[in-house]
Scaffold this active site. Structure first.
Site, short mmCIF file in Angstrom:
data_model
loop_
_atom_site.label_atom_id
_atom_site.label_comp_id
_atom_site.label_asym_id
_atom_site.label_seq_id
_atom_site.Cartn_x
_atom_site.Cartn_y
_atom_site.Cartn_z
N ASP A 144 0.86 -1.19 0.00
CA ASP A 144 0.00 0.00 0.00
C ASP A 144 0.90 1.24 0.00
O ASP A 144 2.00 1.21 0.56
CB ASP A 144 -0.87 0.04 1.26
CG ASP A 144 -1.92 -1.05 1.28
OD1 ASP A 144 -1.98 -1.84 0.31
OD2 ASP A 144 -2.68 -1.12 2.25
N HIS A 215 4.76 -7.54 -0.37
CA HIS A 215 4.55 -8.85 -0.97
C HIS A 215 5.24 -8.92 -2.33
O HIS A 215 5.67 -7.91 -2.88
CB HIS A 215 3.05 -9.11 -1.14
CG HIS A 215 2.29 -9.14 0.15
ND1 HIS A 215 1.66 -10.29 0.61
CD2 HIS A 215 2.05 -8.19 1.10
CE1 HIS A 215 1.07 -10.03 1.77
NE2 HIS A 215 1.30 -8.75 2.08
N SER A 326 8.19 3.93 4.85
CA SER A 326 9.38 3.83 4.03
C SER A 326 9.01 3.85 2.55
O SER A 326 7.98 4.39 2.18
CB SER A 326 10.18 2.58 4.38
OG SER A 326 11.49 2.69 3.91
#
Length: 357
Positions: A144, A215, A326
């Site tokens: 996200d 992921h 980050s």
């Protein structure tokens, strides 16, 4: 079918009421204050420098900021994150964080804030299996966040934000690990880029309230890991516009390998207050360690660890996690007809298609 009693139903309602905190960020909340001079602006962080005559656009002010002890501060913050909170304090304290950074707890696998032992667990919270859908396209978002920039690379230069570029060679380092015959030649030749293909990049910024796990963005094999110890400067869009080569200065973990169209890499870039970058299949990786020296890098062969094909991942497989916010940078080889269908500045979610092939 069993029905909830009146008491249990009221408890559920009270629990949901507690969790239904306003999902507005601090900046939006403060921005609504009147009069206008009370509104929060990012440049106000630099007021002390301005009063001292060091304007944020000058080399001096950048030097002051880039030499701040962000690594030490981030390690200390990491220790604070892992402090076990007493049960009575968890909901009040963690609710403040949820409200401040617009965390959507309804997506979390565990919605009850009282079950998070510390702030670090809340950062790294897993989502419900139904919270994200993995697109059928070849390439999807690994996390996200907000898109800082995406597009084609120009030679071996890629854009940090619009108008500010940095060297891909400095970012990933020499690539002779996989083909020693091409080592020392032009960088794109080191990567083994097929002349009939193009090289693309995609940069995603994770804000403090975002889902902090990332992921696999595609079906690929990771053959090599390179850890760059470095600074831990903020990677927010405002700082990215101000500090050239920011991603090349910060601590990062570059995973390089191959997908069906050729070279593919995913780099997790650390930032201020990111106590660690974790790769689930790599127990040897240690980031933000006091013994690490900036300017050097540490290599690890996943071919030696996982066999001739390296670490094979399918699209959507869990890959790693951050503490706090980050950035993820994808650099990959693809066909000339590949088209991004996401825009700079746009919001994106893990599993959402990045483009069309």
């Amino acid at each position: 079918m069993c029905k909830a009693t009146g008491n249990s139903a009221s408890k559920v309602q009270r629990s949901r009421k507690w969790l239904s905190v306003p999902r507005l960020s601090i900046r939006r909340q403060l921005g609504q204050l009147r009069p206008p001079y009370l509104r929060f602006r990012s440049w106000q962080l630099f007021k002390p420098l301005v009063k001292a005559g060091l304007y944020p656009t000058t080399r001096v002010s950048r030097a002051v900021y880039t030499r701040a002890p962000t690594r030490l501060l981030s390690r200390l913050w990491g220790l604070v994150n892992e402090v076990r909170l007493p049960p009575w304090l968890r909901r009040p304290l963690l609710s403040m964080y949820v409200w401040a950074f617009s965390v959507n707890m309804q997506e979390a696998e565990v919605e009850d804030l009282k079950r998070y032992k510390n702030l670090g667990e809340l950062f790294r919270r897993p989502l419900k299996s139904t919270a994200r859908t993995i697109s059928s396209q070849y390439l999807v978002s690994p996390c996200d966040g907000r898109v800082l920039h995406c597009g084609r690379t120009r030679g071996s230069q890629i854009e940090q934000v619009k108008g500010i570029t940095y060297s891909l060679e400095n970012f990933l380092g020499p690539q002779g690990w996989w083909d020693s015959e091409n080592s020392g030649g032009p960088f794109l030749q080191e990567l083994g880029i097929n002349p009939s293909n193009r090289l693309y990049h995609h940069v995603i910024y994770l804000a403090p309230g975002d889902y902090h796990r990332f992921h696999s963005p595609t079906d690929w094999s990771i053959q090599h890991r390179r850890h760059f110890p470095g600074s831990l400067l903020s990677v927010s869009p405002h700082i990215a516009r101000w500090v050239p080569g920011l991603f090349c200065q910060n601590e990062r973990v570059a995973l390089c390998g191959r997908w069906q169209f050729g070279f593919f890499s995913l780099t997790a870039v650390g930032a201020t207050n990111v106590g660690s970058i974790r790769i689930y299949a790599d127990s040897e990786l240690r980031t933000n360690h006091s013994r690490h020296v900036k300017g050097k890098y540490h290599d690890s062969s996943y071919v030696e660890q996982h066999g001739p094909t390296g670490l094979v991942l399918a699209k959507g497989d869990p890959l790693g996690e951050f503490n706090f916010g980050s950035t993820i940078v994808l650099v990959f080889e693809g066909p000339r007809d590949f088209k991004f269908h996401v825009k700079d500045g746009g919001r994106i979610f893990m599993g959402e298609a990045l483009g069309l092939l």
